[in-house]
Design a protein around this motif. Structure first.
Motif, mmCIF file in Angstrom:
data_model
loop_
_atom_site.group_PDB
_atom_site.id
_atom_site.type_symbol
_atom_site.label_atom_id
_atom_site.label_comp_id
_atom_site.label_asym_id
_atom_site.label_seq_id
_atom_site.Cartn_x
_atom_site.Cartn_y
_atom_site.Cartn_z
ATOM 1 N N ILE A 270 1.344 7.708 -6.079
ATOM 2 C CA ILE A 270 0.257 8.674 -6.326
ATOM 3 C C ILE A 270 0.664 10.061 -5.859
ATOM 4 C CG2 ILE A 270 -2.124 9.292 -5.762
ATOM 5 C CD1 ILE A 270 -2.706 6.298 -5.448
ATOM 6 N N GLU A 271 1.290 10.114 -4.701
ATOM 7 C CA GLU A 271 1.713 11.413 -4.153
ATOM 8 C C GLU A 271 2.732 12.098 -5.052
ATOM 9 O OE1 GLU A 271 3.678 13.256 -0.044
ATOM 10 O OE2 GLU A 271 3.179 11.121 -0.194
ATOM 11 N N ALA B 192 0.761 4.340 -2.634
ATOM 12 C CA ALA B 192 0.419 5.668 -2.114
ATOM 13 C C ALA B 192 1.529 6.674 -2.427
ATOM 14 C CB ALA B 192 0.176 5.595 -0.614
ATOM 15 N N GLY B 193 2.791 6.241 -2.285
ATOM 16 C CA GLY B 193 3.901 7.135 -2.593
ATOM 17 C C GLY B 193 3.951 7.508 -4.057
ATOM 18 N N HIS C 254 0.831 -1.208 0.000
ATOM 19 C CA HIS C 254 0.000 0.000 0.000
ATOM 20 C C HIS C 254 0.866 1.259 0.000
ATOM 21 C CE1 HIS C 254 -2.653 3.175 1.535
ATOM 22 N NE2 HIS C 254 -3.679 2.428 1.141
ATOM 23 N N SER D 60 -5.917 14.184 -2.832
ATOM 24 C CA SER D 60 -4.815 15.140 -2.729
ATOM 25 C C SER D 60 -4.209 15.428 -4.095
ATOM 26 C CB SER D 60 -3.748 14.590 -1.779
ATOM 27 O OG SER D 60 -2.628 15.453 -1.722
ATOM 28 N N ALA D 61 -4.027 14.370 -4.914
ATOM 29 C CA ALA D 61 -3.463 14.562 -6.250
ATOM 30 C C ALA D 61 -4.401 15.365 -7.132
ATOM 31 C CB ALA D 61 -3.181 13.200 -6.886
ATOM 32 N N LYS E 178 -4.152 18.973 -6.290
ATOM 33 C CA LYS E 178 -2.814 19.547 -6.441
ATOM 34 C C LYS E 178 -2.751 20.551 -7.592
ATOM 35 C CE LYS E 178 0.474 16.554 -6.278
ATOM 36 N NZ LYS E 178 1.429 15.487 -6.698
ATOM 37 N N PHE F 99 -7.509 4.142 -1.817
ATOM 38 C CA PHE F 99 -6.565 5.226 -2.069
ATOM 39 C C PHE F 99 -7.262 6.580 -2.251
ATOM 40 C CE2 PHE F 99 -4.377 1.358 -3.344
ATOM 41 C CZ PHE F 99 -3.184 1.490 -2.638
ATOM 42 N N GLU G 93 -5.178 9.751 -1.044
ATOM 43 C CA GLU G 93 -4.075 10.114 -1.937
ATOM 44 C C GLU G 93 -4.594 10.644 -3.275
ATOM 45 O OE1 GLU G 93 -2.694 7.147 1.027
ATOM 46 O OE2 GLU G 93 -4.357 7.167 -0.391
#
Length: 441
Positions: free
Chosen positions: A249-250, A246-247, A242, A278-279, A282, A272, A275
Motif C-alpha cells: 500500500i505504501e 502494508a508495504g 500484515h 496515507s496513500a 499522497k 489498514f 496505510e
C-alpha cells in the motif's frame, strides 16, 4: 384549450426550484459523474445515456471533445467518454474531431472493443446477430492510432471473449504497426498465440496457493493499485503477512485512483486504515493551497448513502467524504459542516477521522441545502458544498466565493448564477478550485 406557451418549471427531484442549464453545462453535468448505463438513486442509467446523446449535437464540437477528454483524463471515467465519441461520429460538424478524441480517451485495449460495442449497439437483437453498420472513417483513424499504443502484455490481458475482440479491431482498421516487433505481436494476437498474461486474475484462478501467489505478485510489482485495494480482504483471508500488505500500500501508485476508493477499501479492511489514509493523502502533495477562510458543507441526506450506481458498492457520501478530506488538507483556515434536515458543525479532523465525524454527525434524512447555506455562509469566506444537488428548498447565492461540487449526474440541480459549478468526484475538482483562484490573482 391547450396553452402552447406555458412555462415549464425546472425542479429537482426533491422539489426545489432549479435552473435549466445551457446544453454545454447540461452535458458536463451528465458526463462528469456518469457510470454509463448504471442506475442511480433518482435516475436510471438509460435516461442519463439518452440525455448525453441528445446534448452532443447541441454543443460546439471542440467543447464536446474537450469534455470527453476531461472525463477520461481528469475524472478517470472509461465508458461515458466512448459514448460521447460515438455520438460525435453521427454529426457532420463533430465528426472531424473523432479520431483525435478517441486517440486520447482510449487508454486500455478494451476501450477499443467497448467503443465498437457501443457503435453497433443500435441494432436490435443479440450483439452476435446484429447487422454491423459501417464504421466511419474518423472512428477507424482513431482506433488505428489507439491500437499502436499497446504492448503484448496489455493486448493479451484485455483480449477477452466477447462479441467484439481486439483482433476484430485490427481487421477493421488496417492499422500499420510501429515496427517489426509490433507486427509480430499483432500476428500472434490474430492467430491466438499470444502468451497468457501473468495477471492477478489469471494467477489466482490457477488453483495455486493464494498466499504464495499474492506474495509473488506483490514482490514482482504485478498488482496494480486498484487491484491491491480490491483484494485487501482476500489477502487477509489468505494470511498474507500484515507487513507485506502494508508495504505494498505504501509503495502503490495513487495517480489513477479516485479518493473514495480508499474509503471503501478501509470499510472492508479497517486494519489498514493508517496505510490507506496515507496513500489517499499522497496525491495531494504539491497541490496549490487555498488561502484564507473556507467553510466545507457536506451533504449527508439519505440519497447520498445509496451506491454510486446499481453495480457499485461505493456511495456518493464516500465520494463526498473523499473530496472533503482532500479539501481540508489544502485550506489554510477551515470550518466543516454537514447538512440534512439540520446543519451540524463538526471538528476539522483529518483523514478517516473526518469521514467518521461526517457520517455520524446527524440522521440521514431530508435535504435542506438552502437552509444550511443561509445559516453558515459568511461574507468574505469561501464556501465549498459537496452534494448530489437535490434539495427541498431554494438555495441562495453565496455571500463570498461559492463552489457547488456536484457528485451526481442528475438533469436539474440547485445553486446557480453566482455559484461556481464543479462536477465530478475525482481529486481533480479540488485541484481545479485551487488553480482557478490562482489565475484570478
Amino acid at each position: 384549450m391547450v396553452r402552447l406557451n406555458k412555462i415549464v418549471r425546472a425542479l429537482t427531484f426533491e422539489g426545489a426550484k432549479a435552473k435549466r442549464f445551457t446544453p454545454e453545462m447540461a452535458l458536463k453535468r451528465a458526463l462528469m459523474n456518469c457510470l454509463l448505463w448504471e442506475n442511480q438513486f433518482y435516475e436510471d442509467g438509460v435516461a442519463i445515456a439518452e440525455r448525453i446523446k441528445l446534448l452532443v449535437p447541441q454543443v460546439e464540437p471542440s467543447r464536446v471533445a474537450a469534455l470527453a477528454i476531461e472525463a477520461r483524463e481528469a475524472m478517470k471515467l472509461r465508458h461515458a467518454p466512448l459514448l460521447v465519441a460515438r455520438e460525435m461520429a453521427r454529426h457532420e460538424k463533430h465528426r472531424v474531431l473523432v479520431a483525435d478524441t478517441l486517440a486520447r480517451v482510449i487508454q486500455r485495449p478494451d476501450g477499443m472493443t467497448e467503443l465498437l460495442a457501443i457503435y453497433w449497439a443500435d441494432a436490435l437483437g443479440p450483439m452476435q446477430q446484429r447487422k454491423r453498420q459501417p464504421v466511419s472513417a474518423q472512428v477507424k483513424k482513431g482506433l488505428a492510432r489507439a491500437v499502436t499504443k499497446f504492448d503484448a502484455y496489455q493486448l493479451a490481458k484485455y483480449d477477452r471473449d466477447g462479441a467484439v475482440r481486439i483482433r476484430d479491431v485490427l481487421f477493421l482498421v488496417h492499422a500499420k504497426p510501429k515496427d517489426a516487433d509490433q507486427e509480430k505481436v499483432w500476428k500472434q494476437l490474430v492467430d491466438g498465440e499470444l502468451a497468457s498474461p501473468d495477471t492477478w486474475e489469471v494467477s489466482l484462478s490457477s488453483g495455486k496457493d493464494k498466499r504464495a501467489t499474492f506474495e509473488r505478485l506483490i514482490g514482482e510489482n504485478r498488482l496494480g493499485g486498484l487491484a491491491l485495494l480490491r483484494n485487501l480482504r482476500l489477502m487477509q483471508k489468505a494470511e498474507v503477512p500484515h507487513g507485506t500488505i502494508a508495504g505494498a500500500i505504501e509503495a502503490m501508485r495513487t495517480d489513477r485512483i479516485l479518493p473514495y476508493r480508499f474509503i471503501t477499501a478501509a470499510r472492508y479492511a479497517p486494519d489498514f486504515e493508517p496505510e490507506l489514509e496515507s496513500a489517499m493523502l499522497k496525491s495531494i502533495k504539491g497541490y496549490a493551497r487555498l488561502p484564507g477562510r473556507a467553510r466545507l458543507l457536506i451533504d449527508v441526506s439519505g440519497s447520498m448513502f445509496y451506491p454510486l450506481s446499481a453495480q457499485s458498492e461505493m456511495t456518493r457520501a464516500e465520494a463526498a467524504c473523499g473530496l472533503a478530506i482532500l479539501a481540508r488538507e489544502v485550506c489554510d483556515e477551515v470550518e466543516i459542516f454537514t447538512f440534512s434536515n439540520e446543519v451540524v458543525k463538526i471538528p476539522p479532523r483529518r483523514g478517516f477521522a473526518l469521514r467518521d465525524k461526517i457520517v455520524g454527525s446527524q440522521p440521514h434524512n431530508g435535504t435542506y441545502l438552502g437552509k444550511a447555506t443561509s445559516e453558515i455562509d459568511r461574507k468574505g469566506d469561501r464556501l465549498i458544498v459537496f452534494t448530489d444537488e437535490q434539495s427541498h428548498d431554494t438555495v441562495p447565492d453565496p455571500k463570498g466565493r461559492g463552489y457547488m461540487v456536484n457528485v451526481a449526474s442528475y438533469q436539474h440541480g440547485v445553486g446557480y448564477d453566482a455559484w461556481t459549478r464543479v462536477h465530478g468526484f475525482s481529486e481533480a475538482v479540488i485541484a481545479w478550485i485551487a488553480a482557478s483562484e490562482q489565475t484570478k490573482h
